[in-house]
Motif scaffolding. Structure first.
Motif, mmCIF file in Angstrom:
data_model
loop_
_atom_site.group_PDB
_atom_site.id
_atom_site.type_symbol
_atom_site.label_atom_id
_atom_site.label_comp_id
_atom_site.label_asym_id
_atom_site.label_seq_id
_atom_site.Cartn_x
_atom_site.Cartn_y
_atom_site.Cartn_z
ATOM 1 N N LEU A 108 0.893 -1.267 -0.094
ATOM 2 C CA LEU A 108 -0.001 0.034 0.137
ATOM 3 C C LEU A 108 1.015 1.241 0.077
ATOM 4 O O LEU A 108 0.440 2.024 -0.437
ATOM 5 N N LEU A 109 1.822 1.391 0.769
ATOM 6 C CA LEU A 109 2.839 2.561 0.816
ATOM 7 C C LEU A 109 3.400 2.616 -0.594
ATOM 8 O O LEU A 109 3.485 3.509 -0.963
ATOM 9 N N ALA A 110 3.810 1.555 -1.210
ATOM 10 C CA ALA A 110 4.245 1.676 -2.746
ATOM 11 C C ALA A 110 3.407 2.571 -3.693
ATOM 12 O O ALA A 110 3.981 3.405 -4.558
ATOM 13 N N GLY A 111 2.257 2.810 -3.411
ATOM 14 C CA GLY A 111 1.386 3.577 -4.386
ATOM 15 C C GLY A 111 1.131 4.822 -3.824
ATOM 16 O O GLY A 111 0.457 5.775 -4.283
ATOM 17 N N ARG A 112 2.002 5.384 -2.610
ATOM 18 C CA ARG A 112 1.378 6.368 -2.039
ATOM 19 C C ARG A 112 2.688 7.303 -1.762
ATOM 20 O O ARG A 112 2.620 8.608 -1.608
ATOM 21 N N THR A 113 3.809 6.724 -1.883
ATOM 22 C CA THR A 113 5.040 7.679 -1.729
ATOM 23 C C THR A 113 6.045 7.225 -2.553
ATOM 24 O O THR A 113 6.243 6.077 -2.973
ATOM 25 N N SER A 114 7.017 8.181 -3.078
ATOM 26 C CA SER A 114 8.166 7.776 -3.634
ATOM 27 C C SER A 114 9.318 7.515 -2.754
ATOM 28 O O SER A 114 10.394 7.098 -3.068
ATOM 29 N N PHE A 115 9.175 7.390 -1.458
ATOM 30 C CA PHE A 115 10.280 6.952 -0.522
ATOM 31 C C PHE A 115 10.296 5.222 -0.669
ATOM 32 O O PHE A 115 9.216 4.707 -0.540
ATOM 33 N N PRO A 116 11.379 4.780 -0.835
ATOM 34 C CA PRO A 116 11.904 3.400 -0.739
ATOM 35 C C PRO A 116 10.963 2.617 0.224
ATOM 36 O O PRO A 116 11.290 2.959 1.444
ATOM 37 N N VAL A 117 10.047 1.845 -0.035
ATOM 38 C CA VAL A 117 9.398 0.975 0.854
ATOM 39 C C VAL A 117 10.276 0.156 1.707
ATOM 40 O O VAL A 117 9.979 -0.083 2.664
ATOM 41 N N TRP A 118 11.360 -0.281 1.187
ATOM 42 C CA TRP A 118 12.172 -1.181 2.125
ATOM 43 C C TRP A 118 12.910 -0.484 3.078
ATOM 44 O O TRP A 118 13.507 -1.156 3.967
ATOM 45 N N LEU A 119 12.927 1.007 3.233
ATOM 46 C CA LEU A 119 13.448 1.756 4.189
ATOM 47 C C LEU A 119 12.387 2.028 5.254
ATOM 48 O O LEU A 119 12.773 2.761 6.263
ATOM 49 N N GLY A 120 11.266 1.304 4.995
ATOM 50 C CA GLY A 120 10.286 1.536 6.306
ATOM 51 C C GLY A 120 9.247 2.351 5.808
ATOM 52 O O GLY A 120 8.035 2.516 6.822
ATOM 53 N N GLY A 121 9.240 3.340 5.168
ATOM 54 C CA GLY A 121 8.137 4.401 4.794
ATOM 55 C C GLY A 121 8.158 5.563 5.806
ATOM 56 O O GLY A 121 8.861 5.258 6.867
ATOM 57 N N ARG A 122 7.343 6.420 5.633
ATOM 58 C CA ARG A 122 7.272 7.639 6.452
ATOM 59 C C ARG A 122 6.268 7.281 7.517
ATOM 60 O O ARG A 122 5.245 6.769 7.211
#
Length: 244
Positions: free
Chosen positions: A103-117
């Motif tokens: 779900l995070l992958a579609g909401r932020t350009s921040f790499p999901v493998w770094l845990g998200g914001r």
């Protein structure tokens, strides 16, 4: 988008939509409309063209005819927010990707493998809770049941909140209890966000219970009306043998 004020969209008008594949006529001059706050069920036997119709509305299939969106005062809207839940989600089930990562992958350009914001993760958790699947956030996507995966996909389709929600057989392979829960959730969304919803379904009993309007695709053509009108029609008896 506030339910008490409604969304900016009022109606979706499909006019003379025709789809051809080579010499085959898949859809022939299909016309109907949908309105916000309305759950429209799209029914028909296998091969009737239901997915073709949905993908035409989405602009994924070449077609003639038009798909127009109008506001409450009748003005044409060039572009609207559309949420889409496909019949199947193709992905590598051996992947360790969690529901949260998906779900995070579609909401932020921040790499999901770094845990998200933190802000985005908090919003995902809130959306999962609304979808009745908060406890799935850390589960691997590949380990979900059919019903669980469909609820997660619905959660994804609702961000940002769409004005038109398109569901292509979202409960295919889901048990009866799970199917009814999904229908109830979709019906609640219609009221909460006043969005237009069109859903392909083979469960005629649930269509009868929850749909505001029914569209029946049969032999390349379409008829639309209330549940009573369509289920009592000659076209319905020809398509389903009167079994509903």
């Amino acid at each position: 988008m506030k339910a008490e004020n409604g969304c900016g969209l009022c109606s979706v008008e499909i006019k003379n939509l025709t789809v051809k594949k080579g010499r085959d006529l898949l859809l022939d001059n299909i016309s109907f409309d949908m309105h916000c706050g309305q759950l429209t069920a799209l029914i028909g036997v296998n091969g009737a063209g239901k997915t073709t119709l949905l993908k035409s509305i989405l602009g994924e299939i070449r077609h003639s005819g038009s798909v127009k969106y109008a506001s409450h005062n009748g003005d044409v809207i060039e572009k609207i927010k559309i949420g889409y839940v496909p019949q199947y989600l193709e992905f590598d089930r051996s992947s360790p990707m969690s529901v949260m990562d998906f779900l995070l992958a579609g909401r932020t350009s921040f790499p999901v493998w770094l845990g998200g914001r933190k802000k985005e993760k908090a919003q995902v958790m809130a959306d999962l809770e609304k979808s009745g699947c908060k406890d799935l956030s850390n589960r691997s996507l590949g380990m979900l049941s059919g019903g669980e995966l469909q609820r997660v996909m619905l959660c994804q389709a609702l961000y940002p909140v769409p004005e038109l929600l398109i569901l292509d057989e979202p409960v295919s392979g889901v048990d009866t209890v799970g199917s009814e829960q999904f229908y109830k959730q979709v019906a609640d969304l219609r009221k909460t966000y006043h969005m237009a919803i069109v859903m392909v379904s083979h469960d005629l009993d649930l269509v009868r219970q929850y749909a505001d309007k029914v569209l029946l695709l049969h032999r390349g053509g379409l008829i639309g009306g209330t549940v009573e009108e369509i289920f009592g029609s000659e076209e319905f008896r020809r398509a389903f043998g009167g079994t509903a």
